[in-house]
Design an enzyme around this catalytic site. Structure first.
Site, mmCIF file in Angstrom:
data_model
loop_
_atom_site.group_PDB
_atom_site.id
_atom_site.type_symbol
_atom_site.label_atom_id
_atom_site.label_comp_id
_atom_site.label_asym_id
_atom_site.label_seq_id
_atom_site.Cartn_x
_atom_site.Cartn_y
_atom_site.Cartn_z
ATOM 1 N N ASP A 2 0.845 -1.195 0.000
ATOM 2 C CA ASP A 2 0.000 0.000 0.000
ATOM 3 C C ASP A 2 0.881 1.245 0.000
ATOM 4 O O ASP A 2 1.977 1.236 0.562
ATOM 5 C CB ASP A 2 -0.907 -0.029 1.244
ATOM 6 C CG ASP A 2 -2.117 0.871 1.083
ATOM 7 O OD1 ASP A 2 -2.322 1.413 -0.028
ATOM 8 O OD2 ASP A 2 -2.855 1.034 2.066
ATOM 9 N N GLY A 3 0.363 2.292 -0.612
ATOM 10 C CA GLY A 3 1.052 3.577 -0.575
ATOM 11 C C GLY A 3 1.679 3.994 -1.898
ATOM 12 O O GLY A 3 2.357 5.016 -1.965
ATOM 13 N N ARG A 6 0.311 7.516 -2.955
ATOM 14 C CA ARG A 6 0.836 8.614 -2.140
ATOM 15 C C ARG A 6 2.328 8.818 -2.378
ATOM 16 O O ARG A 6 2.828 9.937 -2.367
ATOM 17 C CB ARG A 6 0.564 8.336 -0.652
ATOM 18 C CG ARG A 6 -0.865 8.677 -0.260
ATOM 19 C CD ARG A 6 -1.252 8.042 1.047
ATOM 20 N NE ARG A 6 -1.514 6.627 0.885
ATOM 21 C CZ ARG A 6 -1.605 5.765 1.891
ATOM 22 N NH1 ARG A 6 -1.422 6.183 3.128
ATOM 23 N NH2 ARG A 6 -1.878 4.506 1.652
ATOM 24 N N HIS A 19 2.825 2.883 -8.997
ATOM 25 C CA HIS A 19 2.616 1.441 -9.208
ATOM 26 C C HIS A 19 3.837 0.821 -9.891
ATOM 27 O O HIS A 19 4.237 -0.293 -9.568
ATOM 28 C CB HIS A 19 1.349 1.194 -10.024
ATOM 29 C CG HIS A 19 0.097 1.662 -9.344
ATOM 30 N ND1 HIS A 19 -0.154 1.416 -8.009
ATOM 31 C CD2 HIS A 19 -0.972 2.373 -9.793
ATOM 32 C CE1 HIS A 19 -1.326 1.960 -7.678
ATOM 33 N NE2 HIS A 19 -1.830 2.551 -8.742
ATOM 34 N N SER A 47 -7.349 -5.814 -5.194
ATOM 35 C CA SER A 47 -8.479 -6.361 -4.430
ATOM 36 C C SER A 47 -9.753 -6.270 -5.257
ATOM 37 O O SER A 47 -9.861 -5.476 -6.201
ATOM 38 C CB SER A 47 -8.644 -5.600 -3.116
ATOM 39 O OG SER A 47 -9.442 -4.458 -3.303
ATOM 40 N N LEU A 113 10.238 -20.798 -3.319
ATOM 41 C CA LEU A 113 9.239 -19.849 -2.807
ATOM 42 C C LEU A 113 7.912 -20.097 -3.498
ATOM 43 O O LEU A 113 7.857 -20.223 -4.722
ATOM 44 C CB LEU A 113 9.694 -18.402 -3.082
ATOM 45 C CG LEU A 113 8.736 -17.299 -2.616
ATOM 46 C CD1 LEU A 113 8.715 -17.206 -1.088
ATOM 47 C CD2 LEU A 113 9.145 -15.936 -3.196
HETATM 48 C C1 IPE Z 1 -1.309 0.037 -3.505
HETATM 49 O O1 IPE Z 1 -1.110 1.411 -3.577
HETATM 50 C C2 IPE Z 1 -1.454 -0.595 -4.860
HETATM 51 C C3 IPE Z 1 -2.755 -1.216 -5.133
HETATM 52 C C4 IPE Z 1 -3.814 -1.197 -4.396
HETATM 53 C C5 IPE Z 1 -2.861 -1.903 -6.389
HETATM 54 P P1 IPE Z 1 -2.357 2.388 -3.599
HETATM 55 O O2 IPE Z 1 -2.746 2.596 -5.028
HETATM 56 O O3 IPE Z 1 -3.421 1.903 -2.702
HETATM 57 O O4 IPE Z 1 -1.710 3.722 -3.049
HETATM 58 P P2 IPE Z 1 -2.375 4.800 -2.075
HETATM 59 O O5 IPE Z 1 -2.987 4.060 -0.923
HETATM 60 O O6 IPE Z 1 -3.385 5.545 -2.874
HETATM 61 O O7 IPE Z 1 -1.220 5.665 -1.653
HETATM 62 MG MG MG Z 2 -4.034 2.281 -0.805
#
Ligand code: IPE
Ligand code: MG
Length: 224
Positions: A2-3, A6, A19, A47, A113
């Site tokens: 996540d993140g 941002r 991404h 998700s 793995l």
């Molecule tokens: C995670 O980063 C990647 C996926 C859900 C595919 P986000 O896209 O959720 O990034 P934020 O949470 O907006 O920073």
């Molecule tokens: Mg996110």
């Protein structure tokens, strides 16, 4: 994972750049995992609720996933990584499903793995499906007891999780491996996924090793 968004926004970049940087973190993590004693790694890539995002971002994410699979397949074979996708496939583009199937076949012999990619994944849905299967399996004359159901579901949903790492400061499970996380240790880090390093993974494993896991029992008595 996540993140990403941002991470990109804080650099004045479009979300998809986050991404792409996240894909590099995936590569690093997969390479480092076996050396840290990790034999099963599940990455939450997309998700079932991520379909709520704008079509442009969803499209870019799914294309990135496809490109990643195509690029990394040989490396996975060479490194003994067995790739498996969990989640729904019927809503994914045919080209991505084909890539997933090819990758699963080509890497099936990997023993270092077991990499599980959660794509269009919802844990609630996985549990509901497993429960429906279990009811079917148990309905051939036998009583569908709660215990029997539970054992059947366990068999179908996946292995118990030891450690969950969620990046970017969020502290929730977001429909990820709910059943399998019954006794998982949780680790939340403010680090955004693209910045998550091999050292961070190693620190997470070290932290996990300090946790006392009792599974509802009592602390293990150490002999003097
Ligand atoms: C995670 O980063 C990647 C996926 C859900 C595919 P986000 O896209 O959720 O990034 P934020 O949470 O907006 O920073
Ligand atoms: Mg996110």
């Amino acid at each position: 994972m996540d993140g990403n968004g941002r991470w990109a926004a804080s650099r004045g970049l479009p979300r998809i750049a986050g991404h792409r940087a996240g894909a590099d973190a995936v590569r690093r993590t997969i390479e480092a995992a076996p050396g840290l004693g990790i034999s099963i790694l599940t990455l939450y890539a997309f998700s079932a609720d991520n379909w709520r995002r704008p079509g442009r971002e969803v499209g870019a994410l799914l294309r990135l996933l496809g490109r990643y699979l195509a690029q990394e397949r040989e490396r996975c074979i060479a490194n003994g990584v067995r790739v498996q996708a969990i989640g729904r496939r019927d809503r994914l583009p045919d080209s991505l499903v084909a890539l997933l199937e090819q990758t699963e076949r080509a890497t099936a012999g990997g023993r270092k793995l077991h990499l599980r990619l959660a794509i269009d994944y919802s844990s609630r849905q996985a549990i509901a499906e497993a429960a429906a299967e279990a009811v079917k399996a148990l309905s051939d004359g036998r009583q569908a007891t709660a215990d029997g159901l539970s054992r059947q579901i366990c068999r179908q949903v996946g292995p118990d999780v030891d450690l969950v790492i969620r990046t970017s400061g969020e502290q929730r499970l977001s429909d990820f491996l709910l059943w399998e996380c019954a006794y998982a240790e949780m680790l939340f880090t403010p680090r955004k996924w693209p910045d998550f390093s091999t050292a961070d993974l190693s620190d997470a494993v070290s932290e996990f090793q300090t946790r006392e896991r009792r599974f509802g029992g009592l602390p293990v008595q150490r002999s003097a």
